[in-house]
Design an enzyme around this catalytic site. Structure first.
Site, short mmCIF file in Angstrom:
data_model
loop_
_atom_site.label_atom_id
_atom_site.label_comp_id
_atom_site.label_asym_id
_atom_site.label_seq_id
_atom_site.Cartn_x
_atom_site.Cartn_y
_atom_site.Cartn_z
N ASP A 33 -102.31 82.26 51.33
CA ASP A 33 -101.92 83.43 52.10
C ASP A 33 -101.65 84.57 51.13
O ASP A 33 -101.45 84.36 49.93
CB ASP A 33 -100.67 83.09 52.92
CG ASP A 33 -100.09 84.29 53.64
OD1 ASP A 33 -100.85 84.97 54.35
OD2 ASP A 33 -98.89 84.55 53.48
N ASP A 35 -99.70 88.26 52.06
CA ASP A 35 -98.41 88.95 52.22
C ASP A 35 -97.25 87.95 52.24
O ASP A 35 -97.22 87.03 53.05
CB ASP A 35 -98.39 89.76 53.52
CG ASP A 35 -99.35 90.93 53.49
OD1 ASP A 35 -100.00 91.13 52.44
OD2 ASP A 35 -99.46 91.65 54.49
N ASP A 228 -96.30 81.29 53.73
CA ASP A 228 -94.88 81.53 54.01
C ASP A 228 -94.56 81.76 55.47
O ASP A 228 -93.38 81.90 55.83
CB ASP A 228 -94.39 82.75 53.21
CG ASP A 228 -94.88 84.06 53.81
OD1 ASP A 228 -96.07 84.17 54.17
OD2 ASP A 228 -94.05 84.98 53.94
#
Length: 285
Positions: A33, A35, A228
């Site tokens: 991922d 961001d 996250d």
């Protein structure tokens, strides 16, 4: 927790039954991922992860970016990171091959069809939300902290729509059910909800790419995924090893039925430390 999981990883990779020593070592492939994971949540910098990124380049370990960002956004970052691998965009709704953009692979509905359905539901049911189709470039920049130049790229969508939900939770569930009836799903990201096809998802894209990515000679891939947010969960569950980066929003993914490492720091600092630790374990063959 991280140390225990890394020890488990090393045991399972390098301690073969019967004392076999000629079994080829699996080759790493990493899906990440952006961001809040490889990129800092606030300033979008990846510099804290530079030591691990350099090691991956030196060892020619494929790094696959897997994000809610658009192809236009990721193309720029892809060049900055000196990557040549495919990348996954818009929460797994599309896979882009930088050497041949025309061979991109998409899952589900194109943006024009998707956004028409989303806006039709809003008119019919009176849902209160705003999406990137409603925002100006300046408003996207204000909502995200992106520069005007990058916000312009974020508006160039192909197959998903980020939403800022301004209604109550009961209406959110009603909206989610309406989307399901139209072959769409609602994913929760770090900043926005994302509408994508129910055929899409980061896990779906990861599995598809592993099936079509050239395998290392006489070896197999050992996939590691880092994320996250809740929209990363399917990616984490599809990998051999899941790395959960602490979330700024507190909305951490909770992958099931997979070996998990929990990074101890947020964003690129946690990403860098965990990837370096994993590479160190692979060196202990």
């Amino acid at each position: 927790m991280a140390g225990t999981c890394l020890a488990y990883l090393h045991h399972n990779l390098f301690n073969y039954p019967g004392g076999e020593t000629n079994v080829p070592q699996p080759q790493l492939i990493i899906f990440t991922d952006l961001d809040g994971t490889l990129l800092d949540h606030y300033n979008y910098s990846w510099q804290a992860a530079n030591p691990a990124l350099k090691l991956l380049r030196e060892r020619q370990i494929p790094l696959i970016l897997c994000t809610s960002k658009t192809a236009a956004e990721v193309s720029k970052l892809h060049q900055e990171l000196k990557l040549t691998t495919p990348f996954i965009v818009e929460n797994g709704a599309g896979i882009i091959f930088p050497e041949n953009m025309s061979s991109a692979h998409f899952f589900g509905k194109p943006y024009s069809e998707l956004i028409n359905l989303v806006q039709q539901l809003r008119r019919q049911k009176g849902y209160r939300f705003q999406g990137f189709a409603d925002f100006s470039v300046a408003e996207i920049a204000a909502e995200t902290g992106l520069s005007i130049a990058v916000a312009t790229l974020a508006k160039q969508r192909l197959c998903s729509e980020p939403l800022r939900w301004d209604d109550n939770l009961m209406k959110l569930e009603e909206f989610r059910n309406d989307l399901t009836r139209h072959g769409l799903q609602l994913l929760r990201g770090g900043r926005f909800y994302h509408v994508v096809s129910d055929r899409a998802g980061k896990g779906t894209a990861l599995r598809w790419l592993l099936e079509h990515y050239p395998s290392p000679e006489n070896n197999c891939w050992y996939s590691v995924a880092l994320g996250d947010g809740p929209n990363d969960q399917s990616m984490l569950e599809a990998a051999d090893l899941a790395v959960v980066i602490p979330s700024v929003s507190g909305l951490a993914p909770k992958p099931q039925n997979v070996t998990i490492i929990h990074a101890t720091e947020q964003g690129p600092k946690g990403w860098n430390q965990t990837v370096c630790d994993i590479l160190q374990q692979f060196d202990k063959e």
